[in-house]
Design a protein around this motif. Structure first.
Motif, PDB file in Angstrom:
ATOM      1  N   ILE A 112     103.999  51.677  33.634  1.00 18.79           N
ATOM      2  CA  ILE A 112     105.570  52.029  33.406  1.00 18.79           C
ATOM      3  C   ILE A 112     106.083  52.269  31.828  1.00 18.79           C
ATOM      4  O   ILE A 112     106.826  53.206  31.793  1.00 18.79           O
ATOM      5  N   LEU A 113     106.111  51.239  30.933  1.00 21.27           N
ATOM      6  CA  LEU A 113     106.647  51.515  29.949  1.00 21.27           C
ATOM      7  C   LEU A 113     106.460  52.575  29.116  1.00 21.27           C
ATOM      8  O   LEU A 113     107.284  53.124  28.426  1.00 21.27           O
ATOM      9  N   ARG A 114     104.910  52.747  28.911  1.00 17.70           N
ATOM     10  CA  ARG A 114     104.559  53.763  28.081  1.00 17.70           C
ATOM     11  C   ARG A 114     105.027  55.472  28.780  1.00 17.70           C
ATOM     12  O   ARG A 114     105.559  56.009  27.886  1.00 17.70           O
ATOM     13  N   PRO A 115     104.499  55.450  30.018  1.00 13.60           N
ATOM     14  CA  PRO A 115     104.958  56.804  30.497  1.00 13.60           C
ATOM     15  C   PRO A 115     106.368  57.187  30.636  1.00 13.60           C
ATOM     16  O   PRO A 115     106.532  58.565  30.555  1.00 13.60           O
ATOM     17  N   TYR A 116     107.252  56.157  30.750  1.00  9.06           N
ATOM     18  CA  TYR A 116     108.618  56.357  31.033  1.00  9.06           C
ATOM     19  C   TYR A 116     109.616  56.153  30.016  1.00  9.06           C
ATOM     20  O   TYR A 116     110.823  56.179  29.746  1.00  9.06           O
ATOM     21  N   GLY A 117     108.779  56.094  28.672  1.00  9.53           N
ATOM     22  CA  GLY A 117     109.463  56.191  27.327  1.00  9.53           C
ATOM     23  C   GLY A 117     110.447  54.782  27.008  1.00  9.53           C
ATOM     24  O   GLY A 117     111.508  54.993  26.385  1.00  9.53           O
ATOM     25  N   LEU A 118     110.140  53.638  27.745  1.00  8.77           N
ATOM     26  CA  LEU A 118     110.958  52.478  27.833  1.00  8.77           C
ATOM     27  C   LEU A 118     110.604  51.775  26.312  1.00  8.77           C
ATOM     28  O   LEU A 118     109.777  50.686  26.341  1.00  8.77           O
TER      29      LEU A 118
ATOM     30  N   ASP B  39     117.494  51.005  27.565  1.00  8.74           N
ATOM     31  CA  ASP B  39     116.435  51.234  28.233  1.00  8.74           C
ATOM     32  C   ASP B  39     116.630  50.816  29.859  1.00  8.74           C
ATOM     33  O   ASP B  39     116.082  51.269  30.513  1.00  8.74           O
ATOM     34  N   LEU B  40     117.371  49.421  29.726  1.00  9.14           N
ATOM     35  CA  LEU B  40     117.760  49.184  31.053  1.00  9.14           C
ATOM     36  C   LEU B  40     118.496  50.130  31.757  1.00  9.14           C
ATOM     37  O   LEU B  40     118.356  50.561  33.093  1.00  9.14           O
ATOM     38  N   THR B  41     119.294  50.981  31.244  1.00 13.95           N
ATOM     39  CA  THR B  41     120.167  52.242  31.849  1.00 13.95           C
ATOM     40  C   THR B  41     119.323  53.136  32.224  1.00 13.95           C
ATOM     41  O   THR B  41     119.468  53.418  33.626  1.00 13.95           O
ATOM     42  N   GLN B  42     118.392  53.451  31.436  1.00 20.33           N
ATOM     43  CA  GLN B  42     117.265  54.548  31.937  1.00 20.33           C
ATOM     44  C   GLN B  42     116.418  53.821  33.267  1.00 20.33           C
ATOM     45  O   GLN B  42     116.218  54.547  33.941  1.00 20.33           O
TER      46      GLN B  42
END
Length: 401
Positions: free
Chosen positions: A234-240, A291-294
Motif C-alpha cells: 500500500i504505502l510504496r505503490p500509492y505514494g503515501l 496523505d490521509l486525504t489521498q
C-alpha cells in the motif's frame, strides 16, 4: 466522574456494558488541553476547494475558536473536492517550545490504521489467499471460539471478542510504563481473559482485538512482518510517502506533539513518545493530512479492490447499533453517506471521511484527547464543522458519551 481510561479507538456508539467498564472514550477526562492560541491561517494559498467564501470564513472562525476555547493546542483541517484543496491550521503543534501548527507535520492516526489493515485483508482475498468466511483458527491459534469466528466477523466487529482496553490490569500496566513495547499476543490475552461479549455473529460491538487478529492473519499469510507488508502493498505503490508503521514511540519526520488528559498522575501530559504498540494493527500508524486525504479517497472509491469486493466491504448487518444513518462495515464506518474512520491514541485524535457523490474528503487532526461534554473532541468538531462546509451533505456524527 469515574476512572480514566485509555482511548479505545472507537467510532461507534458504545454498548451500555462497555460504558460501565470504560466510561466511553475520553468521557471521563478531567481537563481540557491548556491555553489558547492564534490561528496559523490557511496553508493552501488562495484555494477554497470550490467552497463559498462564506463557508471558508465561517469554518476558519470555528476552528480558531475551537483552539481559543482550550479544546486543543492545535488543529489541522484539510478539505478536498474536484475543485481543489483547502487547508486550515490553528494553534500550536507543540506548547514547549511554542510552535505554530503546520499541515505538513506527521500525526498519530489511531484507528484510521484499521482502514489499512482491513484493506490488506481484502487484497489477500482478491489474490485468492484467504476467504472472508474463513475461520480465524485457520491462521491464528488460541482464539476462543476461533473455529466459529470468521475474518468477516473480525472486520465488521461482530466476532464477540472483548475490548482489551477494558481490562483494568492492562490499563494499569500501560500507565505505569507508557513507553513499554507490547506484543500482539499480550493485547489479545488481555481481551481473552475478559471472556466473550456475545456468541460470534449474533451482535455487533467495537473491539480492537478484532483488528489485532487481522494484522496477525496478514503476517501469517504474507510470511512477513505487518509493517513490511503494509509498505510493500500500500504505502510504496500509492505514494503515501509520509505514512509509516513506527516500530517504537519515535517519529521519522517533523511531527505534531500530543497532549493527553488520560494519565491518572497528571491533568495534561505530553504523550508524544508513548509507545503506539498498545494498538498494533488496530491503531499504530502515523500519517499527515495530505496523505490521509489521498488515502481515504482511494478507500472510498474502492481503488485498491475490484468493484465486487468493494461492495462486499460496504455490506453491513442490522446488529448492535448499526442503522441506516450510521453503520460499521468491513473496517470502515459509513455515516450519512460519508465513508471513513476516526482515530484516537493518547494525545492524538483524527478523522478522515470521503463522500462518493461529492468526490469530497474531510480530514481533521487534533493534538488533544480532552472530552467535550463527555464526547471525543474530534467527533464534536466534525459534527459542527461539516454542515458549514457541506450544508446539503453534512456528516451526522452520532452523539457518543
Amino acid at each position: 466522574m469515574g476512572d480514566r481510561a485509555l482511548p479505545d479507538f472507537r467510532t461507534r456508539r458504545p454498548s451500555p456494558a462497555l460504558l460501565r467498564v470504560l466510561g466511553m472514550v475520553l468521557a471521563v477526562v478531567l481537563s481540557t488541553a491548556t491555553g489558547c492560541a492564534q490561528s496559523a491561517g490557511s496553508e493552501d494559498g488562495d484555494s477554497t476547494a470550490g467552497l463559498s467564501q462564506q463557508a471558508v470564513s465561517s469554518a476558519s472562525t470555528m476552528l480558531d475558536r475551537f483552539v481559543a476555547d482550550g479544546h486543543a493546542p492545535g488543529v489541522v483541517v484539510e478539505v478536498s473536492t474536484p475543485d481543489g484543496v483547502w487547508t486550515h491550521t490553528a494553534g500550536r503543534s507543540a506548547t514547549s517550545p511554542d510552535t505554530p501548527m503546520s499541515a505538513q507535520l506527521q500525526h498519530r492516526i489511531g484507528s484510521i490504521t484499521k482502514t489499512f489493515t482491513t484493506t490488506l485483508i481484502l487484497q489477500l482475498v482478491q489474490e485468492g489467499k484467504v476467504g472472508l468466511d474463513d475461520p480465524v483458527s485457520h491462521y491464528v491459534g488460541g482464539v476462543p471460539d476461533g473455529d466459529r469466528i470468521t475474518l468477516r466477523m473480525l472486520g465488521t466487529m461482530t466476532a464477540g471478542l472483548s475490548e482489551y482496553l477494558a481490562n483494568p490490569d492492562f490499563r494499569n500496566t500501560f500507565f505505569q510504563d507508557p513507553m513499554r513495547v507490547w506484543t500482539p499476543a499480550e493485547l489479545l490475552e488481555a481481551s481473552y481473559s475478559l471472556g466473550a461479549q456475545f456468541p460470534p455473529g449474533t451482535d455487533s460491538d467495537y473491539s480492537n482485538a478484532n483488528t489485532v487478529l487481522l494484522g496477525l492473519v496478514v503476517e501469517k499469510v504474507a510470511g512477513a512482518p505487518f509493517g513490511d507488508v503494509l509498505t510493500e502493498k500500500i504505502l510504496r505503490p500509492y505514494g503515501l510517502d509520509h505514512t509509516v508503521w513506527p516500530v517504537d514511540g519515535s517519529f521519522p519526520e517533523d511531527h505534531i506533539f500530543g497532549y493527553t488528559s488520560l494519565d491518572p498522575a497528571h491533568d495534561v501530559t505530553d504523550s508524544t513518545s508513548w509507545s503506539p504498540t498498545q494498538a498494533y494493527s488496530a491503531g499504530q500508524m502515523i500519517s499527515t493530512a495530505a496523505d490521509l486525504t489521498q488515502w481515504i479517497r482511494l478507500v472510498g472509491r474502492g481503488a485498491l479492490l475490484t468493484p465486487e469486493l468493494q461492495s462486499e466491504r460496504l455490506r453491513w448487518l442490522p446488529l448492535g447499533d448499526n442503522d441506516d444513518n450510521w453503520h460499521y462495515t468491513f473496517g470502515l464506518e459509513e455515516n450519512s453517506g460519508w465513508i471513513g474512520h476516526n482515530g484516537a491514541v493518547p494525545g492524538y485524535m483524527s478523522y478522515a471521511v470521503y463522500h462518493p457523490g461529492l468526490d469530497a474528503t474531510i480530514v481533521l487532526l487534533i493534538n488533544s484527547d480532552a472530552a467535550i461534554d463527555g464526547e471525543p473532541p474530534v467527533n464534536v468538531l466534525l459534527r459542527d464543522l461539516s454542515p458549514v462546509l457541506f450544508p446539503e451533505q453534512p456528516v451526522r456524527v452520532p452523539v457518543v458519551r
